[in-house]
Design a protein around this motif. Structure first.
Motif, PDB file in Angstrom:
ATOM      1  N   HIS A   2       4.436   2.502   6.829  1.00 27.01           N
ATOM      2  CA  HIS A   2       4.216   2.153   8.243  1.00 27.01           C
ATOM      3  C   HIS A   2       5.168   1.028   8.629  1.00 27.01           C
ATOM      4  N   ASP A  39       4.186  -1.835   6.297  1.00 35.18           N
ATOM      5  CA  ASP A  39       2.799  -1.755   5.812  1.00 35.18           C
ATOM      6  C   ASP A  39       2.044  -3.048   6.063  1.00 35.18           C
ATOM      7  N   ARG A  59       0.834  -1.211   0.000  1.00 38.56           N
ATOM      8  CA  ARG A  59       0.000   0.000   0.000  1.00 38.56           C
ATOM      9  C   ARG A  59       0.864   1.254   0.000  1.00 38.56           C
ATOM     10  N   GLU A  83       9.844   5.310   1.045  1.00 42.24           N
ATOM     11  CA  GLU A  83       8.794   5.662   2.019  1.00 42.24           C
ATOM     12  C   GLU A  83       9.340   5.683   3.448  1.00 42.24           C
ATOM     13  N   ARG A  99       2.472   3.037   2.335  1.00 47.33           N
ATOM     14  CA  ARG A  99       2.227   4.124   3.294  1.00 47.33           C
ATOM     15  C   ARG A  99       3.454   4.408   4.149  1.00 47.33           C
TER      16      ARG A  99
END
Length: 577
Positions: free
Chosen positions: A333, A395, A329, A491, A331
């Motif tokens: 995380h 993620d 995804r 990211e 993001r």
């Protein structure tokens, strides 16, 4: 090990090898036929005074000689090509396996040994194969063929061969048996010389700073002397080999001439046949000598093959996933759940039950005393190591299931010891993104506070960078390493004590610029300086491999004694507040 290595890597070259064997067979047959032709010319041409016979068979000898030369050239050509291809393939295989190793396997072998195995060890195997294709293939054909042709000339005189061949075989075997352990020791001591020399070149500044030139000279002299001693021992055995063979050869030649003369005197043998028999004896002995030369190389090649196979058979502790996840995804995380890590054979874990969460748009800092496991924890995310317990999730996906290419695009690591490759500033910055534009490079340099000094370099982005970045300062090297990761735009940014060589002003400017650049990314910083991480959204305190506190600066100052001790060792109470 040697046979297995050759069987594996010579498989694709069956056709050239078959052609090579055919050419060697033809040229050996031609060599074996020449003494018989010579004997015929002597017995039927020279003795009888038949000039026509001499010319006809002389022309045939020339034709056979030309065939021998052509076949020999072709055999050497294909042998050299195949041996070179084998060396290329084995080096590529060793290199590919080393590239798959984690830091654990690289440390297990050591960089100097891996370099020696990839270069010198492969070269020894390649030389053996080249010699086998050019010498060893023809040796057994010549030896067996020579015996058969010698029997055709005179059977009773061939009894000499029954004594010569076994004596040669036993002598060579005894010498080779003693050489094999010496060759293993030689390769190991070559590793040591490589390691000492590499340390001295890399640590040249430290050696000069501590005025240890004399000590290092003695250390290299010791390693060099040990290699020389074992090389001399091997050389003495090699020197013993040829005199032994030549003694047997000369004694056998005398015996042939002695008994052959009696056979000629009694009328049981022609002069041409004796000449041919002597030629066949020399061919047989030459075949044995060629085999002897090969046997001298085989022990060292066997040792080298074992060392190569040790690398090729070692599996990385970081195994690529069988069915990798190729999409996220994205993001950014990052979560560490109950992670443990223990080095193989260690009594205790380096990390125990680590819990950590890093979210997009936030900066998470990790701090702790020396040896608390900060760098090891950071290394678990890009899979420099794999956890021995628990999970590391990006993620929501375990990093052990991620495709390596996806991992490289998602996670950007600036290591504790930044390394630059030989090339230019631009080639180093484009390492993670080959299609990056010059504007992207300059933007990353501006953020990393490196644009000013790069502009001052001759040729700017095309300025040369030495191996390891030794032609730039430590702070410049760190900033270029940070810029290289910024060009990649991952990211998740991992900074492993990446600001330690910067002065306070540059550190502050760089952190301020990074805030804007990484506003939507996940940033994890390992640092020793409290000033670098005090404004982080979350600070994780490590002590002896455990998380002993998590929170913001003021929260930890109020309620965490370990963090408070670290802060007050660098700042006063007023500065810390």
């Amino acid at each position: 090990m040697l046979i297995r290595l050759l069987r594996t890597h010579l498989g694709p070259y069956k056709k050239p090898i078959a052609l090579l064997v055919l050419l060697q067979f033809l040229q050996t047959c031609a060599s074996l036929y020449l003494p018989t032709l010579n004997a015929d010319i002597i017995d039927n041409g020279v003795v009888d005074g038949d000039t026509g016979y001499i010319l006809r068979f002389g022309a045939l000898m020339i034709a056979v000689s030309v065939l021998q030369v052509v076949c020999n050239v072709g055999a050497v050509y294909y042998g050299a090509r195949t041996a070179s291809a084998l060396g290329r393939d084995v080096r590529a295989a060793v290199f590919a396996r080393v590239q798959s190793f984690s830091a654990r396997e690289v440390g297990q072998f050591g960089a100097p040994s891996l370099i020696t195995r990839t270069t010198n060890d492969v070269q020894q195997v390649q030389m053996l194969v080249l010699m086998a294709f050019t010498l060893m293939v023809s040796a057994p054909i010549m030896c067996v063929g020579g015996i058969v042709m010698a029997l055709g000339q005179d059977v009773p005189l061939s009894a000499v061969l029954l004594a010569v061949v076994p004596v040669l075989g036993v002598s060579v075997s005894l010498i080779v048996k003693k050489m094999r352990p010496l060759f293993r020791t030689m390769q190991e001591r070559l590793d040591t010389v490589n390691r000492v020399l590499r340390e001295q070149i890399t640590g040249n500044r430290v050696i000069r700073a501590f005025v240890k030139d004399g000590y290092e000279r003695e250390r290299f002299k010791g390693a060099n002397t040990e290699l020389t001693d074992v090389s001399m021992a091997t050389g003495r055995l090699m020197a013993l080999m040829f005199p032994t063979v030549m003694t047997v050869v000369n004694v056998s030649s005398i015996a042939v001439v002695w008994f052959g003369a009696h056979r000629i005197d009694s009328g049981g043998m022609e002069i041409g046949a004796l000449t041919a028999f002597l030629a066949y004896l020399m061919q047989i002995v030459m075949a044995v000598m060629m085999a002897t030369f090969m046997f001298m190389m085989v022990p060292r090649a066997e040792v080298c093959a074992e060392r190569i196979e040790e690398v090729l058979s070692t599996e990385s502790s970081v195994v690529p996933p069988a069915e990798p996840v190729r999409e996220l995804r994205r993001r950014g995380h990052l979560e560490v759940r109950g992670a443990d890590f223990r080095y193989p054979g260690a009594e205790e874990s380096v990390l125990r039950d680590i819990e950590l969460v890093a979210r997009p748009g936030e900066t998470t800092a990790i701090i702790g005393s020396t040896g608390s496991g900060k760098s090891t924890l950071l290394g678990l995310v890009p899979r420099l190591f794999d956890v021995t317990g628990g999970e590391v999730l990006v993620d929501g996906v375990d990093v052990r299931t991620l495709d390596p290419a996806l991992m490289a695009r998602t996670v950007g690591l600036v290591p504790q010891k930044p390394y630059l490759f030989s090339g230019t500033v631009a080639t180093n910055l484009r390492y993670g993104k080959p299609d990056a534009t010059d504007d992207e490079l300059w933007h990353a340099l501006e953020v990393a506070q490196a644009a000013d000094f790069v502009k001052e370099l001759e040729n700017g982005l095309d300025a040369p960078i030495a191996q390891g970045g030794t032609n730039v300062s430590g702070g410049q090297r760190q900033r270029l390493a940070i810029a290289r990761t910024l060009v990649q735009r991952p990211e998740i940014y991992l900074f492993d004590d990446s600001f330690s060589a910067l002065d306070y002003q540059t550190d502050a400017l760089l952190r301020e610029a990074l805030k804007e650049e990484t506003a939507d990314s996940t940033v994890v910083i390992v640092a020793q300086r409290v000033s670098t991480i005090r404004d982080a959204d979350r600070i994780v305190v490590l002590d002896e491999g455990r998380v002993v506190g998590t929170g913001r600066h003021h929260e930890l100052m109020a309620g965490n004694e370990t963090y408070r001790e670290i802060v007050l060792s660098q700042l006063t109470e007023a500065e810390a507040a």
